[in-house]
Design a protein around this motif. Structure first.
Motif, PDB file in Angstrom:
ATOM      1  N   ASP A 154     -15.531  14.490  28.679  1.00 46.56           N
ATOM      2  CA  ASP A 154     -15.808  15.045  30.006  1.00 46.56           C
ATOM      3  C   ASP A 154     -14.519  15.468  30.702  1.00 46.56           C
ATOM      4  O   ASP A 154     -14.568  16.281  31.637  1.00 46.56           O
ATOM      5  N   PHE A 155     -13.386  14.904  30.277  1.00 47.86           N
ATOM      6  CA  PHE A 155     -12.096  15.181  30.907  1.00 47.86           C
ATOM      7  C   PHE A 155     -11.073  15.557  29.835  1.00 47.86           C
ATOM      8  O   PHE A 155     -11.159  15.103  28.691  1.00 47.86           O
ATOM      9  N   LEU A 172      -4.900  17.113  34.792  1.00 48.02           N
ATOM     10  CA  LEU A 172      -6.293  16.742  34.511  1.00 48.02           C
ATOM     11  C   LEU A 172      -7.202  17.938  34.760  1.00 48.02           C
ATOM     12  O   LEU A 172      -7.126  18.593  35.798  1.00 48.02           O
ATOM     13  N   MET A 209     -11.475  19.428  33.877  1.00 47.38           N
ATOM     14  CA  MET A 209     -12.825  19.082  33.427  1.00 47.38           C
ATOM     15  C   MET A 209     -13.424  20.301  32.732  1.00 47.38           C
ATOM     16  O   MET A 209     -14.003  21.172  33.376  1.00 47.38           O
ATOM     17  N   TYR A 227     -14.155  13.885  39.193  1.00 48.73           N
ATOM     18  CA  TYR A 227     -12.736  14.263  39.226  1.00 48.73           C
ATOM     19  C   TYR A 227     -11.931  13.268  40.060  1.00 48.73           C
ATOM     20  O   TYR A 227     -10.843  12.841  39.653  1.00 48.73           O
ATOM     21  N   MET A 259     -11.582   9.922  38.102  1.00 49.99           N
ATOM     22  CA  MET A 259     -10.658  10.009  36.968  1.00 49.99           C
ATOM     23  C   MET A 259      -9.224  10.176  37.458  1.00 49.99           C
ATOM     24  O   MET A 259      -8.294   9.612  36.867  1.00 49.99           O
ATOM     25  N   ILE A 289     -12.466  10.735  27.758  1.00 50.92           N
ATOM     26  CA  ILE A 289     -11.350  11.604  28.144  1.00 50.92           C
ATOM     27  C   ILE A 289     -10.508  11.893  26.904  1.00 50.92           C
ATOM     28  O   ILE A 289     -10.256  11.006  26.082  1.00 50.92           O
TER      29      ILE A 289
END
Length: 470
Positions: free
Chosen positions: A262-263, A274, A276, A334, A337, A384
């Motif tokens: 997902d990341f 970071l 997504m 977001y 994370m 991730i």
């Protein structure tokens, strides 16, 4: 009894449709989210995933259903219409490759044996009584009784024993054994008889208890073996399969799990970035054609248009809630994370577990301002991708203990130190739990013996006696 009216004040907390939608979407991983969006696109015609044209700037105003004039109070026709056809209900077939099952493999080998019909039925019953790992864990007398009462087949213990001996000759070697010792002996007897194989057979046949307790010196003394001979015999035994039934897949379940992160975290120019990635998740928006339809119905007296507008308004509200829930999901994931990365910044630089700080859900909840249950939903089933591997978000959460300097260290770091101590130990004299406690104290970690035992069990490390090697 007199009638009376009472006024009571009661406080209730109710979630709005948007909140409910957001909660459900937050806990979905990216693959399930894609499926959920596709389903919503199929069920709600107001949603649109086609790219919006750049010159399409005019935005129609929001219209309330109260503006649509309704001269009669009749129920709309679409609510009275029963659609017996539904959606296209074509059967969906999962495509998978079917391997030959364990039982099928044995039955096929049984077909090549020269047996009469009675013997074949008894042997088939024995095969059906084997466990998934290939062992027969029922005694012979019980099989004889079951054959008589359940299959109406008269037989004797001698015949069952004889047919079991035939099954024990089948592949994979060791099948049909009644315990581990018999399983290993069957496999040894199928090998070429060399001095090492004969010594291994003697160890299992006459000194199995000493073998399981790893009393190697006692076995060497009793059998008058040198250390090299003992090592060679042990090498033969360690190559045997203690679970012969596990070689043949008796399951049609797809064990391989596809992970879509997902990341995505990258380390560029000394900074962590970071993102997504959306993969195949489309951008959703509300189709403006349906908004124009409501505007048109607001100034119309036609009954069909009013009914259509009522239906579209419901779907439009649902679509707006869904689109807004997707945006809130993105922001929540977001923010969570980002908080995890900031908290574990040193770890995400190089992936060194010694830099992993103790962290619980409450820590991230306090940073983000979200509820702990929301953080739990975000962390669940999410992954991730970093520059040093793909990890589940749960991996970064761990409790902590204080070291001798009063600093809090992650339990994951402690487990790593325990694993390194065991990996580097002398296998002829493995470290006991008490010795591991002493080593950990020397390294600055204050742990009790029961803590070491707990970490050892979690890491799948057996006791010192069972780790002993020649």
């Amino acid at each position: 009894m007199p009638l009376k009216q009472e006024l009571t004040l009661k406080q209730q907390q109710k979630l709005s449709p948007l909140q409910i939608q957001t909660i459900k979407l937050i806990e979905l991983p990216v693959q399930e989210l894609e499926q959920r969006i596709r389903k919503e696109l199929e069920e709600n015609p107001v949603l649109d995933d086609t790219p919006q044209e750049k010159d399409d700037d005019d935005t129609p105003r929001d219209v309330s259903l109260s503006e649509i004039k309704d001269d009669d109070d009749s129920i709309p026709a679409y609510k009275l219409h029963v659609n017996n056809y539904g959606k296209d209900e074509r059967p969906q077939y999962n495509t998978f490759s079917v391997k030959q099952s364990f039982t099928q493999s044995l039955m096929e080998q049984l077909g090549f044996r020269n047996l009469d019909d009675h013997q074949r039925k008894v042997a088939a019953f024995i095969i059906g009584s084997l466990d998934d790992d290939g062992y027969l864990r029922r005694d012979i007398s019980s099989l004889v009784d079951d054959l008589a009462f359940r299959a109406n087949i008269e037989t004797t213990e001698e015949e069952v024993e004889s047919l079991l001996g035939i099954i024990q000759q089948f592949d994979p070697p060791g099948v049909g054994a009644r315990d581990l010792r018999e399983c290993l002996l069957i496999q040894l007897r199928s090998l070429k008889q060399t001095p090492d194989t004969i010594n291994a057979e003697k160890i299992l046949q006459d000194h199995f208890t000493d073998f399981t307790n790893k009393h190697f010196q006692k076995i060497m003394t009793k059998l008058e073996l040198t250390q090299d001979q003992m090592k060679a015999a042990m090498g033969k035994i360690l190559k045997l399969n203690p679970s012969p039934g596990g070689q043949v897949d008796d399951s049609y379940d797809d064990q391989a799990q596809q992970i879509v992160p997902d990341f995505l975290l990258t380390y560029e120019d000394g900074e962590l970035k970071l993102t997504m990635p959306r993969f195949s998740i489309p951008e959703l928006r509300v189709n403006k054609k349906y908004e124009y339809l409501i505007n048109e119905a607001a100034s119309s007296n036609e009954k069909q248009k009013k009914e259509a507008a009522s239906f579209v308004k419901q779907k439009m509200d649902s679509a707006k809630w869904f689109v807004e829930a997707l945006k809130q999901r993105h922001n929540t994931l977001y923010s969570t994370m980002k908080a995890i990365i900031d908290y574990q910044h040193d770890y995400f630089i190089d992936g060194d577990e010694s830099h992993l700080r103790p962290m619980v859900l409450k820590d991230i909840a306090e940073i983000t301002g979200f509820d702990i249950s929301t953080i739990s939903r975000v962390v669940n089933s999410k992954y991730i991708e970093t520059h040093f591997g793909i990890y589940p978000l749960k991996y970064f959460f761990s409790e902590g203990l204080e070291n001798q300097d009063g600093e809090e260290v992650s339990t994951r770091e402690l487990k790593k130190v325990v694993q390194e101590c065991v990996d580097n130990e002398d296998k002829r004299k493995p470290l006991t739990d008490d010795q591991l406690v002493s080593i950990m104290n020397e390294k600055g970690y204050k742990v009790a013996r029961r803590t070491i035992a707990k970490y050892r069990d979690q890491l799948g490390i057996p006791k010192a006696r069972l780790r002993k090697e020649l």
